[in-house]
Design a protein around this motif. Structure first.
Motif, PDB file in Angstrom:
ATOM      1  N   LEU A  21       0.836  -1.200   0.000  1.00 25.63           N
ATOM      2  CA  LEU A  21       0.000   0.000   0.000  1.00 25.63           C
ATOM      3  C   LEU A  21       0.875   1.256   0.000  1.00 25.63           C
ATOM      4  CD1 LEU A  21      -2.537  -1.251   2.693  1.00 25.63           C
ATOM      5  CD2 LEU A  21      -2.871  -1.225   0.213  1.00 25.63           C
ATOM      6  N   ASP A  67      -3.090   5.352  -1.769  1.00 28.66           N
ATOM      7  CA  ASP A  67      -4.181   4.393  -1.589  1.00 28.66           C
ATOM      8  C   ASP A  67      -5.026   4.689  -0.361  1.00 28.66           C
ATOM      9  OD1 ASP A  67      -3.172   2.992  -3.779  1.00 28.66           O
ATOM     10  OD2 ASP A  67      -1.835   1.798  -2.503  1.00 28.66           O
ATOM     11  N   GLU A 121      -8.720   4.313  -0.855  1.00 30.92           N
ATOM     12  CA  GLU A 121      -9.124   3.227  -1.748  1.00 30.92           C
ATOM     13  C   GLU A 121      -9.432   1.960  -0.945  1.00 30.92           C
ATOM     14  OE1 GLU A 121      -9.614   3.668  -4.856  1.00 30.92           O
ATOM     15  OE2 GLU A 121      -8.685   5.643  -5.108  1.00 30.92           O
ATOM     16  N   TYR A 162      -8.233  -1.022  -1.180  1.00 30.96           N
ATOM     17  CA  TYR A 162      -7.160  -1.922  -1.588  1.00 30.96           C
ATOM     18  C   TYR A 162      -6.690  -2.719  -0.369  1.00 30.96           C
ATOM     19  CZ  TYR A 162      -6.744   0.738  -5.963  1.00 30.96           C
ATOM     20  OH  TYR A 162      -6.983   1.333  -7.175  1.00 30.96           O
ATOM     21  N   ARG A 185     -11.187  -9.754  -5.620  1.00 26.93           N
ATOM     22  CA  ARG A 185     -11.777  -8.939  -4.559  1.00 26.93           C
ATOM     23  C   ARG A 185     -12.290  -9.840  -3.444  1.00 26.93           C
ATOM     24  NH1 ARG A 185     -12.641  -3.613  -5.964  1.00 26.93           N
ATOM     25  NH2 ARG A 185     -12.328  -3.127  -8.194  1.00 26.93           N
ATOM     26  N   VAL A 239      -4.087  -6.115  -4.009  1.00 25.80           N
ATOM     27  CA  VAL A 239      -3.009  -5.531  -4.814  1.00 25.80           C
ATOM     28  C   VAL A 239      -1.655  -6.145  -4.477  1.00 25.80           C
ATOM     29  CG1 VAL A 239      -4.227  -3.354  -5.105  1.00 25.80           C
ATOM     30  CG2 VAL A 239      -2.652  -3.651  -3.155  1.00 25.80           C
TER      31      VAL A 239
END
Length: 399
Positions: free
Chosen positions: A142, A146, A149, A151, A174, A185
């Protein structure tokens, strides 16, 4: 060394073995006592050494350049900790900090394709992966961009639990946490367990700290992880970092854990433990030495007439003394060698059963064998001197 002296030593050794053999079971029992004592010293020194190495490795895995801050409340009651700290101000105030990051901890179920796994949900600031030495297998960690977000970076154990044969969890998938979908990610490598870390990376899902409000109404910073630059004074950094963090807090104090202090304390404790084990082995060895003295005194008593004949033929007191002293040392030398082999085998077996990596203590063999020989020499002196002081006339009267 002249051939004459070599022949004399060879003859003395031959006589020593013959004499000990004639004692039969007494020699075997004395030898057994020496073997047990010698093996105890060697085994216990190695066991203590391996226990110390294994204990130290638990803390060294997380790095001696790492500090962990916790924030207990100053007063009684459940006071909420802040959800944000100015870590840049701490870095500026304390020279020598290489990386710093904060953690907000929660736990809950993570869902992927109908499969559920419980995980530590960790809200992190961008510097946490360097501070915790997290290593990525795929993707990225990260970043500051981010913050808002959805993520996430997932630990290896959680990723395996959510995956299935033919349907592994991959980058770009996801996962659902409550009512939010988080995009994976990054996937972490399998990380070694760090006992002092507040969270185990393998069992965690890392998301931006700002995103913790999506899954927990009142997120709080639980820990700050600091990693120092190489060659820094960790005591100084711990003291100055605690002061810098304390300036941002009113209702909470700052407790700083310094792994190096724990390693040093563990080393001192292990040294004390090794001394205790060595003392136990020495007691066992002294018991074997008493058995050697008993056998040698019996040997002198049975060979009084032989001693008298040797003296009558011209043997000096020191010749008689050296003969019996050599017999005692020979007995203990055989026991020392057998005990060293047995002790090393016992220490290796104990390490294997305990799941440790066996490491040979440098002092084990020299100390074990040397102390055994000294014990044999010490407990053999009295019988040897007693034999050398016999009067030939009195000795020859014995039948």
């Amino acid at each position: 060394m002249s051939p004459r002296v070599e022949q004399s030593l060879s003859q003395l050794l031959h006589e020593a073995f013959v004499s000990l053999r004639t004692l039969g079971k007494r020699s075997v029992l004395a030898l057994l006592g020496i073997v047990i004592g010698s093996s105890s010293v060697v085994a216990l020194i190695n066991i203590g050494h391996n226990a110390a190495v294994d204990a130290a490795m638990i803390f060294k895995d997380m790095g001696t350049d790492t500090l962990i801050a916790q924030f207990p409340t100053k007063r009684s009651g459940n006071l909420s900790m802040r959800a944000h700290l100015d870590l840049d101000a701490v870095r500026s105030a304390v020279p020598g900090i290489a990386h710093i990051g904060a953690l907000s901890l929660f736990s809950g179920p993570v869902v992927f394709n109908g499969r559920t796994a419980n995980a530590n949900l960790v809200g992190t600031t961008p510097g946490i992966h360097e501070a915790m030495r997290l290593v990525l297998r795929e993707g990225r960690f990260l970043s500051p961009f981010d913050a808002n977000e959805t993520y996430a970076v997932i630990g290896d154990q959680v990723a395996q639990a959510l995956g299935a044969p033919g349907d592994p969890l991959r980058l770009g998938d996801r996962v659902r946490i409550h009512d939010y979908l988080f995009l994976i990610v990054g996937i972490l490598h399998n990380q070694p367990r760090a006992m002092l870390m507040p969270v185990q990376a393998n069992e965690s899902l890392f998301i931006p700290a700002e995103g913790m409000r999506r899954i927990y109404a009142n997120p709080q910073i639980g820990n700050v992880i600091i990693r120092a630059a190489p060659g820094q004074d960790m005591e100084r950094i711990a003291r100055e970092a605690a002061a810098a963090l304390q300036r941002q807090l009113t209702d909470h104090s700052v407790d700083m854990t310094v792994p190096q202090q724990m390693i040093d304390g563990m080393t001192r404790q292990s040294r004390t433990f090794a001394y205790l084990l060595l003392a136990l082995g020495a007691i066992s060895l002294v018991g074997g030495g008493v058995g050697v003295m008993n056998v040698m005194l019996m040997n002198v008593s049975q060979r009084r007439r032989e001693i008298g004949i040797r003296m009558a033929l011209g043997a000096r007191q020191r010749d008689i003394r050296n003969l019996f002293l050599l017999e005692a040392v020979t007995l203990t030398a055989v026991g020392a060698v057998c005990g060293a082999v047995l002790g090393m085998t016992a220490a290796w077996l104990y390490a294997w059963l305990s799941g440790w990596v066996f490491s040979l203590a440098v002092a084990a063999l020299p100390l074990g064998v040397g102390s055994t020989l000294l014990v044999g020499l010490f407990f053999g002196i009295y019988p040897a001197v007693s034999a050398s002081r016999l009067q030939p006339v009195e000795a020859l009267r014995d039948e």
